[in-house]
Design an enzyme around this catalytic site. Sequence first.
Site, PDB file in Angstrom:
ATOM      1  N   ASP A  13     170.403 114.469 143.705  1.00 36.36           N
ATOM      2  CA  ASP A  13     171.286 114.136 142.578  1.00 36.36           C
ATOM      3  C   ASP A  13     172.403 115.154 142.374  1.00 36.36           C
ATOM      4  O   ASP A  13     172.838 115.409 141.256  1.00 36.36           O
ATOM      5  CB  ASP A  13     170.474 113.959 141.271  1.00 36.36           C
ATOM      6  CG  ASP A  13     169.298 113.034 141.468  1.00 36.36           C
ATOM      7  OD1 ASP A  13     169.508 111.959 142.055  1.00 36.36           O
ATOM      8  OD2 ASP A  13     168.168 113.391 141.081  1.00 36.36           O
ATOM      9  N   LYS A  16     176.235 113.782 145.955  1.00 38.10           N
ATOM     10  CA  LYS A  16     176.606 113.652 147.376  1.00 38.10           C
ATOM     11  C   LYS A  16     177.407 112.379 147.641  1.00 38.10           C
ATOM     12  O   LYS A  16     178.344 112.384 148.424  1.00 38.10           O
ATOM     13  CB  LYS A  16     175.346 113.623 148.257  1.00 38.10           C
ATOM     14  CG  LYS A  16     174.519 114.882 148.198  1.00 38.10           C
ATOM     15  CD  LYS A  16     173.288 114.779 149.077  1.00 38.10           C
ATOM     16  CE  LYS A  16     172.216 113.858 148.569  1.00 38.10           C
ATOM     17  NZ  LYS A  16     171.573 114.224 147.309  1.00 38.10           N
ATOM     18  N   GLY A  40     169.492 107.268 145.576  1.00 40.69           N
ATOM     19  CA  GLY A  40     170.435 106.433 144.828  1.00 40.69           C
ATOM     20  C   GLY A  40     171.762 107.158 144.821  1.00 40.69           C
ATOM     21  O   GLY A  40     171.936 108.108 144.087  1.00 40.69           O
ATOM     22  N   HIS A  41     172.662 106.745 145.699  1.00 36.66           N
ATOM     23  CA  HIS A  41     173.967 107.410 145.775  1.00 36.66           C
ATOM     24  C   HIS A  41     174.983 106.621 144.950  1.00 36.66           C
ATOM     25  O   HIS A  41     175.296 105.481 145.245  1.00 36.66           O
ATOM     26  CB  HIS A  41     174.403 107.545 147.236  1.00 36.66           C
ATOM     27  CG  HIS A  41     173.547 108.519 147.990  1.00 36.66           C
ATOM     28  ND1 HIS A  41     173.647 108.734 149.337  1.00 36.66           N
ATOM     29  CD2 HIS A  41     172.575 109.366 147.558  1.00 36.66           C
ATOM     30  CE1 HIS A  41     172.766 109.662 149.696  1.00 36.66           C
ATOM     31  NE2 HIS A  41     172.104 110.046 148.639  1.00 36.66           N
ATOM     32  N   GLN A 224     168.317 112.798 149.116  1.00 34.07           N
ATOM     33  CA  GLN A 224     167.517 113.768 148.350  1.00 34.07           C
ATOM     34  C   GLN A 224     168.183 115.148 148.461  1.00 34.07           C
ATOM     35  O   GLN A 224     169.374 115.223 148.629  1.00 34.07           O
ATOM     36  CB  GLN A 224     166.053 113.809 148.823  1.00 34.07           C
ATOM     37  CG  GLN A 224     165.251 112.559 148.462  1.00 34.07           C
ATOM     38  CD  GLN A 224     165.468 111.420 149.424  1.00 34.07           C
ATOM     39  OE1 GLN A 224     165.418 111.586 150.631  1.00 34.07           O
ATOM     40  NE2 GLN A 224     165.706 110.241 148.905  1.00 34.07           N
TER      41      GLN A 224
HETATM   42  P1  IMP Z   1     159.259 109.972 146.664  1.00 35.83           P
HETATM   43  O1  IMP Z   1     160.021 110.490 147.821  1.00 35.83           O
HETATM   44  O2  IMP Z   1     159.864 108.727 146.069  1.00 35.83           O
HETATM   45  O3  IMP Z   1     157.798 109.817 146.892  1.00 35.83           O
HETATM   46  O4  IMP Z   1     159.356 111.079 145.501  1.00 35.83           O
HETATM   47  C1  IMP Z   1     158.896 112.408 145.692  1.00 35.83           C
HETATM   48  C2  IMP Z   1     159.644 113.358 144.796  1.00 35.83           C
HETATM   49  O5  IMP Z   1     161.006 113.419 145.209  1.00 35.83           O
HETATM   50  C3  IMP Z   1     159.677 112.934 143.315  1.00 35.83           C
HETATM   51  O6  IMP Z   1     159.706 114.102 142.516  1.00 35.83           O
HETATM   52  C4  IMP Z   1     161.005 112.199 143.197  1.00 35.83           C
HETATM   53  O7  IMP Z   1     161.503 112.203 141.890  1.00 35.83           O
HETATM   54  C5  IMP Z   1     161.864 113.022 144.142  1.00 35.83           C
HETATM   55  N1  IMP Z   1     162.959 112.249 144.723  1.00 35.83           N
HETATM   56  C6  IMP Z   1     162.882 111.346 145.717  1.00 35.83           C
HETATM   57  N2  IMP Z   1     164.092 110.860 146.014  1.00 35.83           N
HETATM   58  C7  IMP Z   1     164.964 111.482 145.209  1.00 35.83           C
HETATM   59  C8  IMP Z   1     166.387 111.425 145.071  1.00 35.83           C
HETATM   60  O8  IMP Z   1     167.106 110.711 145.785  1.00 35.83           O
HETATM   61  N3  IMP Z   1     166.925 112.237 144.116  1.00 35.83           N
HETATM   62  C9  IMP Z   1     166.163 113.070 143.366  1.00 35.83           C
HETATM   63  N4  IMP Z   1     164.846 113.163 143.462  1.00 35.83           N
HETATM   64  C10 IMP Z   1     164.241 112.372 144.387  1.00 35.83           C
END
Ligand code: IMP
Length: 403
Positions: A13, A16, A40-41, A224
């Site tokens: 977040d 990017k 989520g971009h 991420q």
């Molecule tokens: P997962 O990858 O959806 O299983 O999430 C694992 C951890 O990564 C959690 O704390 C999510 O909130 C965080 N996370 C996953 N994708 C994103 C992203 O695109 N932005 C911010 N946090 C993310």
Amino acid sequence: MGVDVLVGLQWGDEGKGKIVDLIANKYDVVARFQGGPNAGHTLIVEGKKYVLHTIPSGIIHANTINVVGAGTVIDPTVLVKELEMLHSAGISTENRLIISDKAHLILPTHKLLDEYYEKQKGEAKIGSTLRGIGPAYQDKYARTGLRMHHIHSGSFKSDYEALKKLHLVLLSSLGYEQNEEFKGIEEAWLNAIDQIRNIECSAIENYLNNLLDKGGNVLAEGAQGTLLDISFGSYPFVTSSNTSSASACIGLGVAPQRIKKVIGVYKAYLTRVGSGPFPTELDNEIGRTLMTFGNEYGATTGRERRCGWLDLPLLKQTVVQNGVTDLVITKSDVLTCLETFKAMDVSGKLQEFNSWEENISSVRDYSHLPQNLKLYLGFIESELALKNTMISTGPGRDEIIMC
Ligand code: IMP
């Protein structure tokens, strides 16, 4: 000519999507190399907001080819929704989207597994986005997963049923009972599979290496952030892929010598969604002010993001690990919501700064920035021994200062 990699230097977040959108037209290809629809971009172009989860942010530019790499995991239902959103906005994806035949599929049962694993963890839950990311990568590494090429084979239906059966055994041991709702979800998923069969699905590693040999250039778009890296992040509170720049080679099938620039994006303060340590967290009124003014709500889940001060020991670590050559700061404009603010210096001490009152969104020249912001930027640059090459001053495409 070569591959430039753009990565997030914090917990995701960082903004990017906007930076990719801003520079995408300089590249022949924009490619996603890891992660899935947990990303989520958000892009704001001519006042219109686009949120992309699977498709690279280059899709908004008519002349850019977009590649979804072998290191990613794809939920067909999300992909179809994204295509519909783009098409209804008048953006054509025809001949502009190539998916790796080796990208893995997220099954409906992967999402259920995500949910039931989290339930089982109770208080120790990761705070997953519940998009099935972890379980899909689990199957990849257990060598039981389904890949994009499977959907083009005659045995797809039986391959799917076999993996689903395995998942259902596991799910029933976790307390899940199959129901009518699942049937509807599964039907939508199978329909989506039929629809994505039309998308070009091929060995993107060959396509990219040929393009690079001919002098083409590629922007590898990370998802991420580095602090969520499966190996180097605060495990287990991480995502299930390697999120740092080196992962671009693995996810796209290009050699390390191809990498030219590493563009590292970071926010002027810090946010985190989900559980895990956060040394500079502001679990108070100041944190809530940053959340409100910074619109810090997850682009994928809508969850409130935890907010805190910029943490330079962590940022220094991710700058080094990624080999950042070009530093980009976002959301410094949000700091005007506070009279004073802090940042943790590399020695671990909190330093205080005065804010400014001017609206900086229309500033295009570094010299016109408020003095207090220049002091803050100078402090960050001296702590990191690296200059900012871009300063984002608002969410819109043109709200940027090129240094
Ligand atoms: P997962 O990858 O959806 O299983 O999430 C694992 C951890 O990564 C959690 O704390 C999510 O909130 C965080 N996370 C996953 N994708 C994103 C992203 O695109 N932005 C911010 N946090 C993310």
